[in-house]
Design an enzyme around this catalytic site. Structure first.
Site, PDB file in Angstrom:
ATOM      1  CG  ASN A 131       6.798   3.475   4.488  1.00 11.94           C
ATOM      2  OD1 ASN A 131       6.383   3.811   3.387  1.00 11.94           O
ATOM      3  ND2 ASN A 131       6.072   3.586   5.579  1.00 11.94           N
TER       4      ASN A 131
ATOM      5  CG  HIS B 188       7.483   7.748   5.384  1.00  5.75           C
ATOM      6  ND1 HIS B 188       7.266   7.308   4.105  1.00  5.75           N
ATOM      7  CD2 HIS B 188       6.330   7.521   6.052  1.00  5.75           C
ATOM      8  CE1 HIS B 188       6.018   6.854   3.999  1.00  5.75           C
ATOM      9  NE2 HIS B 188       5.423   6.967   5.175  1.00  5.75           N
TER      10      HIS B 188
ATOM     11  NE  ARG C 222      -1.115   2.477   2.949  1.00  5.89           N
ATOM     12  CZ  ARG C 222      -0.542   3.568   3.445  1.00  5.89           C
ATOM     13  NH1 ARG C 222      -0.406   4.663   2.710  1.00  5.89           N
ATOM     14  NH2 ARG C 222      -0.038   3.572   4.670  1.00  5.89           N
ATOM     15  CG  ASP C 223       3.215   4.344   2.991  1.00  9.15           C
ATOM     16  OD1 ASP C 223       3.359   5.201   2.105  1.00  9.15           O
ATOM     17  OD2 ASP C 223       3.285   4.612   4.205  1.00  9.15           O
TER      18      ASP C 223
ATOM     19  CG  HIS D 124       3.646   4.657   9.244  1.00 11.30           C
ATOM     20  ND1 HIS D 124       3.035   3.623   8.561  1.00 11.30           N
ATOM     21  CD2 HIS D 124       3.937   5.578   8.289  1.00 11.30           C
ATOM     22  CE1 HIS D 124       2.954   3.912   7.273  1.00 11.30           C
ATOM     23  NE2 HIS D 124       3.499   5.099   7.079  1.00 11.30           N
TER      24      HIS D 124
ATOM     25  CB  CYS E 132       2.295  10.452   1.536  1.00 10.63           C
ATOM     26  SG  CYS E 132       0.623  11.102   1.387  1.00 10.63           S
TER      27      CYS E 132
HETATM   28  P1  HMG Z   1     -13.050  14.372  -2.432  1.00 15.69           P
HETATM   29  O1  HMG Z   1     -12.677  14.696  -3.833  1.00 15.69           O
HETATM   30  O2  HMG Z   1     -13.201  15.471  -1.474  1.00 15.69           O
HETATM   31  O3  HMG Z   1     -14.318  13.419  -2.296  1.00 15.69           O
HETATM   32  O4  HMG Z   1     -11.933  13.348  -1.904  1.00 15.69           O
HETATM   33  P2  HMG Z   1     -15.650  13.254  -3.090  1.00 15.69           P
HETATM   34  O5  HMG Z   1     -16.587  12.595  -2.117  1.00 15.69           O
HETATM   35  O6  HMG Z   1     -16.036  14.560  -3.725  1.00 15.69           O
HETATM   36  O7  HMG Z   1     -15.260  12.187  -4.217  1.00 15.69           O
HETATM   37  C1  HMG Z   1     -14.589  12.531  -5.398  1.00 15.69           C
HETATM   38  C2  HMG Z   1     -14.696  11.338  -6.351  1.00 15.69           C
HETATM   39  O8  HMG Z   1     -14.002  10.218  -5.790  1.00 15.69           O
HETATM   40  C3  HMG Z   1     -16.137  10.904  -6.566  1.00 15.69           C
HETATM   41  O9  HMG Z   1     -16.205  10.356  -7.858  1.00 15.69           O
HETATM   42  C4  HMG Z   1     -16.320   9.796  -5.551  1.00 15.69           C
HETATM   43  O10 HMG Z   1     -17.300   8.856  -5.913  1.00 15.69           O
HETATM   44  C5  HMG Z   1     -14.936   9.141  -5.576  1.00 15.69           C
HETATM   45  P3  HMG Z   1     -16.948  11.175  -9.058  1.00 15.69           P
HETATM   46  O11 HMG Z   1     -18.331  11.436  -8.572  1.00 15.69           O
HETATM   47  O12 HMG Z   1     -16.142  12.443  -9.231  1.00 15.69           O
HETATM   48  O13 HMG Z   1     -16.825  10.233 -10.220  1.00 15.69           O
HETATM   49  N1  HMG Z   1     -14.626   8.516  -4.297  1.00 15.69           N
HETATM   50  C6  HMG Z   1     -14.193   7.263  -4.189  1.00 15.69           C
HETATM   51  N2  HMG Z   1     -13.928   6.299  -5.109  1.00 15.69           N
HETATM   52  C7  HMG Z   1     -13.491   5.107  -4.646  1.00 15.69           C
HETATM   53  N3  HMG Z   1     -13.296   4.843  -3.331  1.00 15.69           N
HETATM   54  C8  HMG Z   1     -13.532   5.791  -2.390  1.00 15.69           C
HETATM   55  C9  HMG Z   1     -14.009   7.044  -2.819  1.00 15.69           C
HETATM   56  N4  HMG Z   1     -14.331   8.171  -2.162  1.00 15.69           N
HETATM   57  C10 HMG Z   1     -14.717   9.073  -3.079  1.00 15.69           C
HETATM   58  N5  HMG Z   1     -13.342   5.507  -1.114  1.00 15.69           N
HETATM   59  C11 HMG Z   1     -11.171  11.566  -0.492  1.00 15.69           C
HETATM   60  C12 HMG Z   1     -11.938  12.866  -0.568  1.00 15.69           C
HETATM   61  C13 HMG Z   1     -10.927  11.253   0.969  1.00 15.69           C
HETATM   62  C14 HMG Z   1     -12.003  10.460  -1.133  1.00 15.69           C
HETATM   63  C15 HMG Z   1      -9.823  11.736  -1.251  1.00 15.69           C
HETATM   64  O14 HMG Z   1      -9.199  12.876  -0.768  1.00 15.69           O
HETATM   65  C16 HMG Z   1      -8.911  10.566  -1.113  1.00 15.69           C
HETATM   66  O15 HMG Z   1      -9.206   9.486  -1.592  1.00 15.69           O
HETATM   67  N6  HMG Z   1      -7.739  10.766  -0.448  1.00 15.69           N
HETATM   68  C17 HMG Z   1      -6.791   9.733  -0.215  1.00 15.69           C
HETATM   69  C18 HMG Z   1      -5.371  10.241  -0.357  1.00 15.69           C
HETATM   70  C19 HMG Z   1      -4.415   9.120  -0.082  1.00 15.69           C
HETATM   71  O16 HMG Z   1      -4.702   7.955  -0.301  1.00 15.69           O
HETATM   72  N7  HMG Z   1      -3.199   9.481   0.415  1.00 15.69           N
HETATM   73  C20 HMG Z   1      -2.208   8.502   0.715  1.00 15.69           C
HETATM   74  C21 HMG Z   1      -2.561   7.627   1.865  1.00 15.69           C
HETATM   75  S1  HMG Z   1      -2.282   8.415   3.450  1.00 15.69           S
HETATM   76  C22 HMG Z   1      -0.602   8.111   3.764  1.00 15.69           C
HETATM   77  O17 HMG Z   1       0.098   7.635   2.900  1.00 15.69           O
HETATM   78  C23 HMG Z   1      -0.055   8.385   5.127  1.00 15.69           C
HETATM   79  C24 HMG Z   1       0.165   7.110   5.934  1.00 15.69           C
HETATM   80  O18 HMG Z   1       1.043   6.223   5.285  1.00 15.69           O
HETATM   81  C25 HMG Z   1       0.755   7.473   7.310  1.00 15.69           C
HETATM   82  C26 HMG Z   1       1.966   8.376   7.243  1.00 15.69           C
HETATM   83  O19 HMG Z   1       2.948   8.043   6.560  1.00 15.69           O
HETATM   84  O20 HMG Z   1       1.924   9.414   7.915  1.00 15.69           O
HETATM   85  C27 HMG Z   1      -1.151   6.373   6.176  1.00 15.69           C
HETATM   86 MG    MG Z   2       3.228   6.344   5.298  1.00 16.23          MG
END
Ligand code: HMG
Ligand code: MG
Length: 300
Positions: free
Chosen positions: A248, A208, A14-15, A206, A239
């Protein structure tokens, strides 16, 4: 001083893969996870059910989660941002989910298009849904040791968010050093402050490795009694919404450290390192793990 046993949460599929610009075939991801399932890892974060518009690298989440071969001794988990993600993760039989928020308002906006408060409301709804099934929910707090937009983060602020996640129903909170800026004393201070409000055994780290501090930071966390460490094979990771985030910490490096300290972790290091080299060959990159590189040529 150190724990007897540490659980590694492997976040490479995933990450790691969320940050690769190369288009990775779904079959390769499935093979990668299947191989990782054979080395003694107990928890593998297989994918994320986030919006494919935001992270196209994870758009094949359904196919990955349903395509992998489940091993009984491994728990397959997935990152979930909202109720839509929960629904999809449940349909694909995720055995655990991870929700995520941040200790920085700006990062929260950039990563999830909402404030921290709003993200906690979303998380409350996701946890309420997950409890009906019931599957365990893990929580992440990003930017706990620094933010690419806001700089220094107050540990008290992390404490409040971590406490909230536990109150909402997370069984564990993983403290993310998303851009890898932490150093050992800051890590220990963070753990001290957060564990004033929530039990130490509900905390994970966690880290990086942007500034090559992740391993020494893990050592510092182990000294504080932390028993769950997230890592990514070959040091893949980052990210897309955190500029400057390095990979990571490499799982190979963590396992080597734990073995050297006599801390049980259950992972076969040689097999793991071979898998790390395999995925790096496919990505045409060098493993970001000196242990992996050294083991490739080791004669002992
Ligand atoms: P948004 O644009 O505000 O949400 O995004 P929305 O509700 O307006 O949705 C936009 C579109 O996405 C829509 O489609 C939804 O249906 C679709 P459209 O109508 O335009 O065709 N949608 C989805 N599709 C599939 N699965 C879903 C989903 N939700 C909405 N679950 C949202 C808000 C939270 C969805 C967006 O900002 C997002 O997905 N963000 C994720 C970003 C991400 O994955 N970042 C990396 C992971 S975090 C990380 O790496 C840190 C970590 O490792 C810890 C660390 O290192 O600190 C965990
Ligand atoms: Mg991370």
């Amino acid at each position: 001083m150190h724990p007897k046993e540490v659980t590694i949460v492997e976040v490479g599929p995933r990450d790691g893969l969320q940050n690769e610009s190369k288009n990775i075939p779904t079959a390769l991801k499935i093979d990668f996870i299947n191989q990782l399932s054979t080395v003694g890892l107990k928890i593998i974060e297989a994918t994320s059910f986030v919006s494919p518009k935001w992270v196209p690298q994870m758009a094949d989440h359904n196919a990955v989660m349903t395509g992998i071969q489940r091993r009984p001794n491994v728990r397959y988990t997935a990152l979930v941002p909202n109720e839509q993600g929960l629904k999809d993760a449940l349909n694909c039989d995720a055995q655990e989910i991870a929700v995520f928020t941040a200790a920085s308002e700006t990062f929260s906006q950039k990563n999830t298009n909402c404030s921290i408060e709003e993200s906690l409301n979303r998380i409350a709804a996701v946890i309420a849904g997950a409890k009906k099934h019931p599957i365990p929910v893990r929580g992440y707090v990003s930017c706990t040791l620094g933010c690419p937009f806001e700089g220094e983060i107050n540990p008290q602020h992390v404490q409040r968010i971590a406490e909230k996640l536990i109150t909402l129903g997370c069984y564990q909170v993983s403290l993310g050093d998303t851009i890898g800026v932490g150093t050992p004393h800051k890590v220990q201070k963070l753990i001290d402050v957060v564990s004033q409000k929530i039990p130490l055994d509900t905390l994970a780290v966690h880290f990086h490795d942007t500034y090559a501090q992740a391993l020494v930071n893990i050592y510092a966390a182990l000294e504080k009694g932390i028993t769950t460490v997230d890592s990514s094979v070959a040091g893949l990771g980052g990210c897309p919404y955190a500029p400057g985030a390095g990979g990571n910490v490499a799982t190979e490096d963590v396992v080597y450290l734990l073995n050297g300290l006599g801390i049980d972790n259950g992972v076969n290091l040689k097999k793991l390192a071979a898998i790390g080299r395999m995925i790096c060959d496919h990505l045409a990159i060098t493993p970001r793990s000196k242990v992996s590189i050294a083991l490739a040529g080791a004669t002992y």
